[in-house]
Scaffold this motif. Structure first.
Motif, mmCIF file in Angstrom:
data_model
loop_
_atom_site.group_PDB
_atom_site.id
_atom_site.type_symbol
_atom_site.label_atom_id
_atom_site.label_comp_id
_atom_site.label_asym_id
_atom_site.label_seq_id
_atom_site.Cartn_x
_atom_site.Cartn_y
_atom_site.Cartn_z
ATOM 1 N N GLN A 1 -0.981 2.476 9.022
ATOM 2 C CA GLN A 1 -1.431 1.084 9.057
ATOM 3 C C GLN A 1 -2.016 0.756 10.419
ATOM 4 N N VAL B 1 -6.363 4.834 -1.157
ATOM 5 C CA VAL B 1 -5.325 4.060 -1.832
ATOM 6 C C VAL B 1 -5.956 2.778 -2.358
ATOM 7 N N THR C 1 0.798 -1.225 0.000
ATOM 8 C CA THR C 1 0.000 0.000 0.000
ATOM 9 C C THR C 1 0.826 1.269 0.000
ATOM 10 N N TRP D 1 -3.345 -8.377 -1.631
ATOM 11 C CA TRP D 1 -3.489 -7.847 -0.271
ATOM 12 C C TRP D 1 -4.922 -8.001 0.192
ATOM 13 N N CYS E 1 -5.763 -0.989 -3.680
ATOM 14 C CA CYS E 1 -4.898 -2.090 -3.281
ATOM 15 C C CYS E 1 -5.082 -3.290 -4.186
#
Length: 191
Positions: free
Chosen positions: A10, A61, A3, A67, A63
């Protein structure tokens, strides 16, 4: 790893920050970070706060599906927690505030992959390097740099260029960066 988020971003993620898409992708809505707020008995006390390191840190974002699969497995492992619950938790299902907890996870993976001298922030650098390698193939335009700056949460692309332009200064450097990233792909399953 996939990411480009800062470690504190996070740690600050809750499940409500994850938007799952039917096409096998997801969007992470970066709205919070964690910051040290106090110290007690030699331990730093963190709190989840709105915003981030820069004005541009609040962002979305996209991904990879890879993920997404990892995150879905974690969601199920945690028993389908409510949206206001943290994504990254310890054995007691409490938010992982300490960088030490993340570093333990990283060091286990580092040892398994036989990679030396690796710390958490290097995952962010690896993401940006991988982006440069795969998204632009060494022919960066201002739009490429602006997009990478947005994904990383930089206020503008000057810091992005200053930090990552060394990967593309020469053809030899591009080839060396590509070789390094290929090794990272293989050893850390970065795909």
């Amino acid at each position: 790893m996939r990411t480009g988020l800062r470690n504190a971003e996070q740690i600050g993620l809750n499940w409500e920050n994850i938007e799952w898409h039917d096409d096998g992708t997801m969007t992470v809505h970066v709205t919070h970070t964690v910051k040290p707020v106090d110290e007690a008995n030699g331990h730093i006390i963190y709190d989840r706060v709105i915003g981030g390191k820069t004005d541009a840190a609040t962002r979305q974002v996209e991904c990879s599906s890879r993920w997404l699969a990892d995150l879905k497995a974690e969601y199920l492992r945690q028993g389908r927690p409510a949206g206001d619950r943290p994504v990254f938790v310890n054995a007691k299902n409490e938010r992982l505030f300490a960088n030490g907890a993340f570093n333990k996870i990283l060091h286990r993976a580092q040892n398994d992959a036989a990679v030396e001298h690796f710390h958490w922030h290097m995952l962010r650098h690896a993401f940006a390097s991988y982006w440069i390698k795969t998204k632009t193939y060494g022919s960066q335009t201002d739009a490429d740099w602006a997009e990478l700056a947005r994904v990383l949460g930089h206020n503008d692309d000057r810091i992005t260029k200053k930090t990552y332009a060394h990967f593309i200064k020469s053809d030899r450097d591009r080839k060396a960066a590509a070789a390094h990233m290929a090794k990272m792909d293989a050893e850390l399953d970065f795909g």
